[in-house]
Design a protein around this motif. Sequence first.
Motif, PDB file in Angstrom:
ATOM      1  N   LEU A 148      63.847  39.773  73.062  1.00 48.25           N
ATOM      2  CA  LEU A 148      63.467  41.146  73.380  1.00 48.25           C
ATOM      3  C   LEU A 148      64.688  42.049  73.489  1.00 48.25           C
ATOM      4  CD1 LEU A 148      60.677  40.564  76.076  1.00 48.25           C
ATOM      5  CD2 LEU A 148      60.351  41.270  73.699  1.00 48.25           C
ATOM      6  N   GLN A 149      65.750  41.539  74.091  1.00 50.10           N
ATOM      7  CA  GLN A 149      66.980  42.321  74.191  1.00 50.10           C
ATOM      8  C   GLN A 149      67.528  42.652  72.799  1.00 50.10           C
ATOM      9  OE1 GLN A 149      69.063  39.437  76.696  1.00 50.10           O
ATOM     10  NE2 GLN A 149      69.248  40.970  78.292  1.00 50.10           N
ATOM     11  N   GLY A 150      67.592  41.629  71.952  1.00 51.70           N
ATOM     12  CA  GLY A 150      68.112  41.834  70.600  1.00 51.70           C
ATOM     13  C   GLY A 150      67.266  42.800  69.808  1.00 51.70           C
ATOM     14  N   GLN A 151      65.940  42.658  69.901  1.00 54.64           N
ATOM     15  CA  GLN A 151      65.042  43.544  69.145  1.00 54.64           C
ATOM     16  C   GLN A 151      65.140  44.975  69.650  1.00 54.64           C
ATOM     17  OE1 GLN A 151      63.254  42.537  66.346  1.00 54.64           O
ATOM     18  NE2 GLN A 151      63.223  44.777  66.164  1.00 54.64           N
ATOM     19  N   GLY A 158      68.129  51.788  64.994  1.00 58.00           N
ATOM     20  CA  GLY A 158      67.401  52.354  63.868  1.00 58.00           C
ATOM     21  C   GLY A 158      68.064  52.054  62.542  1.00 58.00           C
ATOM     22  N   ASP A 159      68.251  53.073  61.711  1.00 54.78           N
ATOM     23  CA  ASP A 159      68.837  52.843  60.385  1.00 54.78           C
ATOM     24  C   ASP A 159      70.342  52.561  60.437  1.00 54.78           C
ATOM     25  OD1 ASP A 159      69.822  55.363  60.961  1.00 54.78           O
ATOM     26  OD2 ASP A 159      68.676  56.389  59.395  1.00 54.78           O
ATOM     27  N   LYS A 160      70.914  52.620  61.638  1.00 56.11           N
ATOM     28  CA  LYS A 160      72.321  52.259  61.799  1.00 56.11           C
ATOM     29  C   LYS A 160      72.499  50.742  61.932  1.00 56.11           C
ATOM     30  CE  LYS A 160      73.729  56.608  63.950  1.00 56.11           C
ATOM     31  NZ  LYS A 160      74.308  57.252  65.154  1.00 56.11           N
ATOM     32  N   ALA A 161      71.386  50.041  62.055  1.00 54.41           N
ATOM     33  CA  ALA A 161      71.437  48.576  62.159  1.00 54.41           C
ATOM     34  C   ALA A 161      71.545  47.977  60.760  1.00 54.41           C
ATOM     35  CB  ALA A 161      70.192  48.051  62.867  1.00 54.41           C
ATOM     36  N   THR A 162      72.777  47.760  60.325  1.00 54.19           N
ATOM     37  CA  THR A 162      73.036  47.159  59.018  1.00 54.19           C
ATOM     38  C   THR A 162      73.947  45.952  59.207  1.00 54.19           C
ATOM     39  OG1 THR A 162      75.087  48.359  58.533  1.00 54.19           O
ATOM     40  CG2 THR A 162      72.997  49.490  58.052  1.00 54.19           C
ATOM     41  N   PRO A 163      74.010  45.064  58.219  1.00 55.77           N
ATOM     42  CA  PRO A 163      74.880  43.881  58.349  1.00 55.77           C
ATOM     43  C   PRO A 163      76.353  44.216  58.567  1.00 55.77           C
ATOM     44  CG  PRO A 163      73.293  43.552  56.588  1.00 55.77           C
ATOM     45  CD  PRO A 163      73.166  44.982  57.014  1.00 55.77           C
ATOM     46  N   ASP A 191      71.413  38.012  64.325  1.00 53.53           N
ATOM     47  CA  ASP A 191      72.215  37.417  63.250  1.00 53.53           C
ATOM     48  C   ASP A 191      71.687  37.833  61.871  1.00 53.53           C
ATOM     49  OD1 ASP A 191      73.718  36.220  65.182  1.00 53.53           O
ATOM     50  OD2 ASP A 191      73.051  34.166  64.797  1.00 53.53           O
ATOM     51  N   GLY A 192      72.605  38.309  61.044  1.00 52.06           N
ATOM     52  CA  GLY A 192      72.246  38.752  59.701  1.00 52.06           C
ATOM     53  C   GLY A 192      71.811  40.201  59.630  1.00 52.06           C
ATOM     54  N   LYS A 193      71.409  40.769  60.789  1.00 53.67           N
ATOM     55  CA  LYS A 193      70.975  42.168  60.817  1.00 53.67           C
ATOM     56  C   LYS A 193      72.134  43.095  61.149  1.00 53.67           C
ATOM     57  CE  LYS A 193      66.552  41.060  60.350  1.00 53.67           C
ATOM     58  NZ  LYS A 193      65.668  41.071  61.531  1.00 53.67           N
ATOM     59  N   VAL A 194      73.059  42.600  61.991  1.00 56.12           N
ATOM     60  CA  VAL A 194      74.252  43.364  62.368  1.00 56.12           C
ATOM     61  C   VAL A 194      75.441  42.410  62.385  1.00 56.12           C
ATOM     62  CG1 VAL A 194      73.048  45.123  63.737  1.00 56.12           C
ATOM     63  CG2 VAL A 194      73.784  42.981  64.828  1.00 56.12           C
ATOM     64  N   ALA A 226      78.786  50.157  67.081  1.00 57.06           N
ATOM     65  CA  ALA A 226      77.461  50.728  66.840  1.00 57.06           C
ATOM     66  C   ALA A 226      76.437  50.353  67.907  1.00 57.06           C
ATOM     67  CB  ALA A 226      76.940  50.274  65.467  1.00 57.06           C
ATOM     68  N   GLY A 227      76.736  49.335  68.708  1.00 57.12           N
ATOM     69  CA  GLY A 227      75.802  48.907  69.736  1.00 57.12           C
ATOM     70  C   GLY A 227      76.432  47.870  70.634  1.00 57.12           C
TER      71      GLY A 227
END
Length: 360
Positions: A148-151, A158-163, A191-194, A226-227
């Motif tokens: 839940l924390q990660g999500q 948002g759209d700033k979540a890139t690898p 993992d893999g998302k950021v 970014a986060g």
Amino acid sequence: MRRAAVAFVVSALAVSTAACGKAGDGDSDSGSSSDSKSIGLLLPDSVTTRYAKFDRPYFDAKVKELCADCKLEYANAAGSAATQAQQVSSMITKGVKVIAISAVDSAAIKSSIQAAVDKGIKVIAYDRLAQGPVSAYVSFDNEKVGELQGQSLLDTMGDKATPKSKVVMINGLASDPNAALFKKGAHKVLDGKVDIAYEQAGDWDDKVAAQKMSAAITQLGAKNIAGVYSANDGMAGGIATVLKGAGISDVPLTGQDAELTSIQRILAGTQSSTIYKAYKPEADAAAQLAVNLLEGKSIDSLATTTQTSGSGEKVPSQLLTPVTLTKDNIKDTVVKDKLYTVAEICTGAYAAGCKAAGLQ
């Protein structure tokens, strides 16, 4: 005759003093706990506000509701595994029959739990799954907490979540088995998302977390973050201070425990989310397990699943469901459950945020 009279008075006073006991000896809610209806609660630290404010009073109240003549013993380890081991020994000496313990160090406490069980004491692992022959475990689904924390972090990015987006990850205390589960759940989602570009343990300490955050800024650069994943609210407080000092704003920051200060940070926009784990159901569940074990009753209907501890024991478990908390559901979570009142949350500096969130 005078000597005899003095001796008699001294002897009488000694007996009277022994009967009364020494003031401040232990922390018992009522009377001696050397009888057959004594339950102990051992909590891990005093820096996490939930333990003194919520867990202990909820646990005590539920025990008294279920067992009016039960005696209650309490101790807080103040973050020291050695102190907690001594506290277990003290409860063994006092004749406590059931101990609910939230371990400072799940592995280090194993021998103490074994010593208690060898004396016929039932042990409940509370919130953290301790090693050793515990009879039951009550907590939240802690891997789910991390998910839940990660999500929530991804959702806020948002759209700033890139690898290629750099995320700082400040985990909990390495000796806390829950910290490993939070970390595992968060990695499963992130993992893999950021790009988790900096990851360290913050030890559940706001000052340590602040130091780690400062090091991350130095290593990565303020503009490149970014986060931030913080495993709990206490650490998030230290991290938020460092971010503000570095001129970093509008960067998502997670947390956990739904502390009052974190709710206010969410309203102020310096923390994006926390995880709400309703303390009363958890404390009530632990109290019910404790009383059942004390009275020799079955716990099968309470502990309906099992968890495997670090020492390999399969422990009957009761796991509750955590909830992501953002500014959109403050009213439907901590306010609805009377954890905090609107007046407590919406002090002067947070009035505007409260109004925007529909709390006032």
